[in-house]
Enzyme design. Structure first.
Site, PDB file in Angstrom:
ATOM      1  N   TYR A   6       0.845  -1.193   0.000  1.00 44.69           N
ATOM      2  CA  TYR A   6       0.000   0.000   0.000  1.00 44.69           C
ATOM      3  C   TYR A   6       0.880   1.242   0.000  1.00 44.69           C
ATOM      4  O   TYR A   6       1.783   1.376   0.842  1.00 44.69           O
ATOM      5  CB  TYR A   6      -0.923   0.023   1.227  1.00 44.69           C
ATOM      6  CG  TYR A   6      -1.833   1.217   1.163  1.00 44.69           C
ATOM      7  CD1 TYR A   6      -2.901   1.215   0.275  1.00 44.69           C
ATOM      8  CD2 TYR A   6      -1.582   2.351   1.915  1.00 44.69           C
ATOM      9  CE1 TYR A   6      -3.708   2.326   0.152  1.00 44.69           C
ATOM     10  CE2 TYR A   6      -2.392   3.462   1.795  1.00 44.69           C
ATOM     11  CZ  TYR A   6      -3.457   3.444   0.907  1.00 44.69           C
ATOM     12  OH  TYR A   6      -4.259   4.552   0.775  1.00 44.69           O
ATOM     13  N   GLN A  10     -10.658   0.881   1.694  1.00 42.04           N
ATOM     14  CA  GLN A  10     -11.169  -0.008   0.642  1.00 42.04           C
ATOM     15  C   GLN A  10     -10.027  -0.754  -0.056  1.00 42.04           C
ATOM     16  O   GLN A  10     -10.208  -1.905  -0.479  1.00 42.04           O
ATOM     17  CB  GLN A  10     -12.051   0.764  -0.356  1.00 42.04           C
ATOM     18  CG  GLN A  10     -11.409   1.933  -1.082  1.00 42.04           C
ATOM     19  CD  GLN A  10     -11.486   3.248  -0.306  1.00 42.04           C
ATOM     20  OE1 GLN A  10     -11.602   3.261   0.924  1.00 42.04           O
ATOM     21  NE2 GLN A  10     -11.382   4.356  -1.017  1.00 42.04           N
ATOM     22  N   ASN A  29      -2.428   6.376   6.837  1.00 44.39           N
ATOM     23  CA  ASN A  29      -2.967   7.180   7.925  1.00 44.39           C
ATOM     24  C   ASN A  29      -3.665   6.282   8.951  1.00 44.39           C
ATOM     25  O   ASN A  29      -3.610   5.056   8.862  1.00 44.39           O
ATOM     26  CB  ASN A  29      -3.911   8.255   7.366  1.00 44.39           C
ATOM     27  CG  ASN A  29      -5.098   7.631   6.624  1.00 44.39           C
ATOM     28  OD1 ASN A  29      -5.404   6.449   6.782  1.00 44.39           O
ATOM     29  ND2 ASN A  29      -5.738   8.429   5.791  1.00 44.39           N
ATOM     30  N   SER A  54       6.764   8.846  12.643  1.00 47.76           N
ATOM     31  CA  SER A  54       8.209   8.685  12.506  1.00 47.76           C
ATOM     32  C   SER A  54       8.945   9.389  13.646  1.00 47.76           C
ATOM     33  O   SER A  54       8.436  10.351  14.227  1.00 47.76           O
ATOM     34  CB  SER A  54       8.639   9.259  11.161  1.00 47.76           C
ATOM     35  OG  SER A  54       9.874   8.737  10.781  1.00 47.76           O
ATOM     36  N   GLN A  89      13.420  14.635  10.267  1.00 50.43           N
ATOM     37  CA  GLN A  89      12.361  13.840  10.875  1.00 50.43           C
ATOM     38  C   GLN A  89      11.168  14.707  11.217  1.00 50.43           C
ATOM     39  O   GLN A  89      10.023  14.317  11.025  1.00 50.43           O
ATOM     40  CB  GLN A  89      12.859  13.188  12.171  1.00 50.43           C
ATOM     41  CG  GLN A  89      13.217  11.754  12.106  1.00 50.43           C
ATOM     42  CD  GLN A  89      12.616  10.976  10.978  1.00 50.43           C
ATOM     43  OE1 GLN A  89      13.176  10.960   9.886  1.00 50.43           O
ATOM     44  NE2 GLN A  89      11.497  10.341  11.193  1.00 50.43           N
ATOM     45  N   HIS A 136       8.241  15.400   8.842  1.00 46.50           N
ATOM     46  CA  HIS A 136       7.304  14.339   8.431  1.00 46.50           C
ATOM     47  C   HIS A 136       5.876  14.646   8.848  1.00 46.50           C
ATOM     48  O   HIS A 136       4.932  14.397   8.094  1.00 46.50           O
ATOM     49  CB  HIS A 136       7.724  12.988   9.027  1.00 46.50           C
ATOM     50  CG  HIS A 136       8.621  12.212   8.129  1.00 46.50           C
ATOM     51  ND1 HIS A 136       8.260  11.848   6.855  1.00 46.50           N
ATOM     52  CD2 HIS A 136       9.870  11.708   8.312  1.00 46.50           C
ATOM     53  CE1 HIS A 136       9.243  11.159   6.291  1.00 46.50           C
ATOM     54  NE2 HIS A 136      10.239  11.069   7.149  1.00 46.50           N
ATOM     55  N   GLU A 195      13.013   4.630  16.367  1.00 48.92           N
ATOM     56  CA  GLU A 195      12.986   4.096  15.002  1.00 48.92           C
ATOM     57  C   GLU A 195      14.354   4.329  14.331  1.00 48.92           C
ATOM     58  O   GLU A 195      14.946   3.404  13.794  1.00 48.92           O
ATOM     59  CB  GLU A 195      11.873   4.820  14.224  1.00 48.92           C
ATOM     60  CG  GLU A 195      11.722   4.364  12.786  1.00 48.92           C
ATOM     61  CD  GLU A 195      10.797   5.270  11.986  1.00 48.92           C
ATOM     62  OE1 GLU A 195      10.481   6.387  12.451  1.00 48.92           O
ATOM     63  OE2 GLU A 195      10.400   4.858  10.880  1.00 48.92           O
ATOM     64  N   HIS A 196      14.827   5.566  14.354  1.00 46.42           N
ATOM     65  CA  HIS A 196      16.136   5.912  13.791  1.00 46.42           C
ATOM     66  C   HIS A 196      17.037   6.397  14.915  1.00 46.42           C
ATOM     67  O   HIS A 196      16.619   7.223  15.725  1.00 46.42           O
ATOM     68  CB  HIS A 196      16.019   7.063  12.783  1.00 46.42           C
ATOM     69  CG  HIS A 196      15.056   6.819  11.665  1.00 46.42           C
ATOM     70  ND1 HIS A 196      13.765   7.310  11.689  1.00 46.42           N
ATOM     71  CD2 HIS A 196      15.189   6.158  10.502  1.00 46.42           C
ATOM     72  CE1 HIS A 196      13.148   6.946  10.573  1.00 46.42           C
ATOM     73  NE2 HIS A 196      13.979   6.240   9.835  1.00 46.42           N
ATOM     74  N   ASP A 242      16.713   6.680   4.340  1.00 47.95           N
ATOM     75  CA  ASP A 242      15.372   6.804   3.750  1.00 47.95           C
ATOM     76  C   ASP A 242      15.374   6.504   2.264  1.00 47.95           C
ATOM     77  O   ASP A 242      14.357   6.074   1.710  1.00 47.95           O
ATOM     78  CB  ASP A 242      14.835   8.224   3.954  1.00 47.95           C
ATOM     79  CG  ASP A 242      14.278   8.427   5.346  1.00 47.95           C
ATOM     80  OD1 ASP A 242      13.996   7.426   6.012  1.00 47.95           O
ATOM     81  OD2 ASP A 242      14.142   9.599   5.756  1.00 47.95           O
ATOM     82  N   GLU A 280       4.250 -37.020  28.347  1.00 49.45           N
ATOM     83  CA  GLU A 280       3.218 -36.034  27.977  1.00 49.45           C
ATOM     84  C   GLU A 280       1.879 -36.717  27.681  1.00 49.45           C
ATOM     85  O   GLU A 280       0.945 -36.063  27.187  1.00 49.45           O
ATOM     86  CB  GLU A 280       3.684 -35.181  26.786  1.00 49.45           C
ATOM     87  CG  GLU A 280       4.806 -34.213  27.160  1.00 49.45           C
ATOM     88  CD  GLU A 280       5.105 -33.160  26.086  1.00 49.45           C
ATOM     89  OE1 GLU A 280       4.548 -33.243  24.986  1.00 49.45           O
ATOM     90  OE2 GLU A 280       5.913 -32.246  26.383  1.00 49.45           O
ATOM     91  N   HIS A 291       1.902 -40.541  19.683  1.00 48.90           N
ATOM     92  CA  HIS A 291       3.208 -39.970  19.332  1.00 48.90           C
ATOM     93  C   HIS A 291       4.307 -40.986  19.621  1.00 48.90           C
ATOM     94  O   HIS A 291       5.239 -41.161  18.838  1.00 48.90           O
ATOM     95  CB  HIS A 291       3.480 -38.701  20.148  1.00 48.90           C
ATOM     96  CG  HIS A 291       2.749 -37.492  19.661  1.00 48.90           C
ATOM     97  ND1 HIS A 291       1.393 -37.377  19.682  1.00 48.90           N
ATOM     98  CD2 HIS A 291       3.209 -36.322  19.128  1.00 48.90           C
ATOM     99  CE1 HIS A 291       1.031 -36.195  19.195  1.00 48.90           C
ATOM    100  NE2 HIS A 291       2.122 -35.536  18.854  1.00 48.90           N
TER     101      HIS A 291
END
Lengths: 428, 428
Positions: free
Chosen positions: A124, A186, A209, A233, A255, A258, A322-323, A356, A410, A415
């Site tokens: 996506y 969708q 989003n 981010s 950063q 963003h 993250e970074h 990036d 067990e 088995h």
């Protein structure tokens, strides 16, 4: 940025918290779109695309003539830049393909792993004014290397009824199988259930989003896997007096631009360095086109002085960024101390925007503290590793008696019996 | 077992469906326990342990004297068997530790990955009459190899107020940090939020009933990762005329005894083989202690004849079994055709119970078709892989101009500027 000098360790919990998000309960809205797409397929997609993207779409699949037009409209300069990125990303991700090695665990018992690309994956790519073609590279390249057979891309149509040309150009360069002009909830629902034109996939990747994030979460309840939980981010820079303040400020701003909900953190063992960076920040933010966004993100952001670089790394491990930029002397020596981070950038010249776009590492990384328990996207994200075992007559004689004892303990007698029938036949 | 001879491909969708489960909507019950444990901690745990396990627990943490008593009560025979399993599982899983290799993506740009154990992990071991100590090995060994610092085990107390000795023995052998006498939803909630005695963890592993499964799903909404979605165990055997019918029948039964909701599938290119296996099945099931469970599972199960072994593998790829036995000639040559499976067992002597206990592979595997998009548990499940990049002056000069072009095309000018300030300083 808010400044803190030597905050007590007991106060760190407050400094590692992410800004509170106004999260809406989107489950009803998202659930309704899912049901509608599941039942009505492309006609539901037409309705939502008209409603949300204000575009009438007859055929969702991007045609060859749309691809051709895209190829003509992307500048040669951008094409060359994309080529550079494809080369570095491919080189690094190809090194992640696991070679299969047979391990003899006892004489007569061989075990190994084989990797298989997840057959059908969905990517996506959000819409909006800025076309995130770099994310097409970051997801499409490892998918292709992993051996995924169908790599389906969905992205909302722009007002001129197609997908941004840079996205379509990148998609072709990395071997995306099919592109569809559909976005939002969708799109995720279509990849989850399949429609007349859009194939159902096994795993969905990519940013989005709050609605897209909620839709990906819902997709997991229908047997589809997703890359990782998403969030705003973030960047943490550890700088000592060897850091160049103008570079650090530029990285923090890259950063901060963003989104207003992004967070940047500067941690240093030097008050002087922090002050120099803050001066540079003010100079540089003033000339940015996304100044307003960056300023809002800086309001959520902290500059912290601690007593040593080791304390700075402790703080970073608690934050799990993250970074993480280590703008310090002998930065590489400190990598061993980093426990929680998505990606690490060493020294004065490893800017975060290198990762990036073009250093070769992946930019799809865990945010919001998820670096404590998730890895960023890699070739691993697009494969399943299947274990294989080859047990010979000798092998079953070696491990069989132990299996019989454990299975009986067990209370799983069938088995046990699966071994016993084999041992009996070998002994008869 | 229901028999099918050469079903048309269009009918396969029906044959690859799993038995419908009576899934209850447990979200309200599970959500309430989570809230209670979050607020009231151990006192909530005491209440639920009394209510569900009918046991009064004062101190949840297993004491040294309980461990000592467990060590005395486990037989030497079982200890030796567990030693065999620890050795094979350790040997195979140690081979999964990734060596860090630096890749120069362009001159002056080095990228690599480092693995870090997830700091705090939780292992859930269900209660019931059969003590699943083998799962302690399968989760504890890779956790330890991965470098996880805290490995916390929760398991419901038995009526004599402690955890089954075989579980406690195994836990000590593999280096579990702390064991707690708490089970069910309250155990998962405790690992999610932490209580006065039980630490919060970053990732939760292990099997469980529908309540535990729902609790693990809920845990993911609080920032905790989980191993994989859970479902009933399943086995698909592909057998040709080289297969030993008694062995195949024993393997089918070893899956069928797991639960009435388990499913086993036999696929063959030979009607004669199928018939011989069905005769053996009837002989063997009659003498099993868990005969009733196994018979119910067999009612959900199918025996299918197809025109060739290649068709059998196509069918298996569509089904995506947790366990796949290839009881066929030159079995290893067919591994390349297997696309979807949790673990593959080759030839007549690789029984599925070997993988459950002691071949060395992991027995925590994707069920319910999740082998299409998930891998089984491995050392990978217990680590995060962090990317590192070291960009030199030369490196930023090599990739910097491409980054500038791409960042500008994505309208991220601060990203561009982070490169520009560096290139300017190198050119000045």
């Amino acid at each position: 940025m808010k400044q803190y000098v030597n905050p007590a360790k007991a106060e760190w919990w407050n400094l590692i918290r992410r800004p509170e998000l106004d999260t809406l309960d989107l489950s009803a809205i998202v659930g309704n779109v899912f049901q509608d797409v599941k039942i009505n397929g492309d006609s539901a997609n037409r309705k939502y695309t008209q409603q949300f993207d204000r575009v009438e779409i007859d055929t969702f699949k991007v045609s060859q003539s749309e691809f051709d037009a895209a190829n003509l409209s992307v500048s040669e300069e951008l094409k060359s830049a994309i080529d550079v990125a494809i080369s570095t990303i491919t080189t690094f991700h190809a090194s992640q393909l696991e070679k299969s090695t047979k391990i003899e665990t006892v004489p007569g018992v061989e075990c190994w792993r084989v990797s298989r690309g997840i057959e059908k994956v969905g990517i996506y790519i959000p819409g909006g004014s800025a076309p995130l073609f770099s994310t097409v590279l970051m997801l499409g390249i490892p998918a292709k290397l992993a051996g995924c057979k169908e790599i389906v891309l969905c992205s909302p149509p722009t007002t001129n009824e197609t997908i941004h040309p840079a996205i379509l150009y990148a998609a072709q360069q990395v071997g995306i199988t099919q592109c569809f002009k559909v976005g939002g909830v969708q799109a995720i629902a279509s990849l989850t259930f399949g429609t007349e034109s859009i194939p159902q996939v096994n795993k969905i990747f990519g940013p989005g989003n709050q609605y897209v994030t909620a839709a990906k979460q819902l997709a997991t309840t229908f047997g589809v896997a997703i890359d990782m939980p998403a969030g705003p981010s973030e960047l943490l820079v550890i700088a000592d007096e060897s850091a160049v303040p103008a570079f650090v400020a530029a990285d923090l701003l890259s950063q901060a631009e963003h989104g207003a909900d992004s967070q940047v953190i500067l941690v240093s063992d030097s008050q002087r360095t922090v002050e120099a960076v803050l001066v540079e920040l003010e100079n540089q933010v003033a000339v940015l086109p996304r100044q307003e966004i960056a300023r809002k993100a800086l309001e959520n952001s902290n500059a912290i002085v601690l007593d040593s670089i080791d304390s700075c790394i402790d703080f970073s491990n608690a934050y799990a960024p993250e970074h993480l930029i280590l703008a310090i002397q002998s930065a590489e020596n400190k990598v061993a101390s980093v426990l929680n981070a998505g990606s690490i950038f060493l020294g004065n010249y490893s800017c975060e925007s290198a990762g990036d776009y073009a250093s070769g590492t992946n930019h799809t990384l865990p945010t919001n503290g998820y670096a404590r328990n998730y890895s960023g996207v890699s070739v691993d994200s697009f494969v399943k590793k299947i274990t294989v075992q080859n047990v010979s007559e000798k092998g079953v004689q070696a491990i069989g008696p132990a299996i019989e004892v454990m299975a009986e303990a067990e209370q799983l007698m069938a088995h046990k019996n699966a071994v016993t029938v084999r041992l009996n036949s070998l002994n008869s």
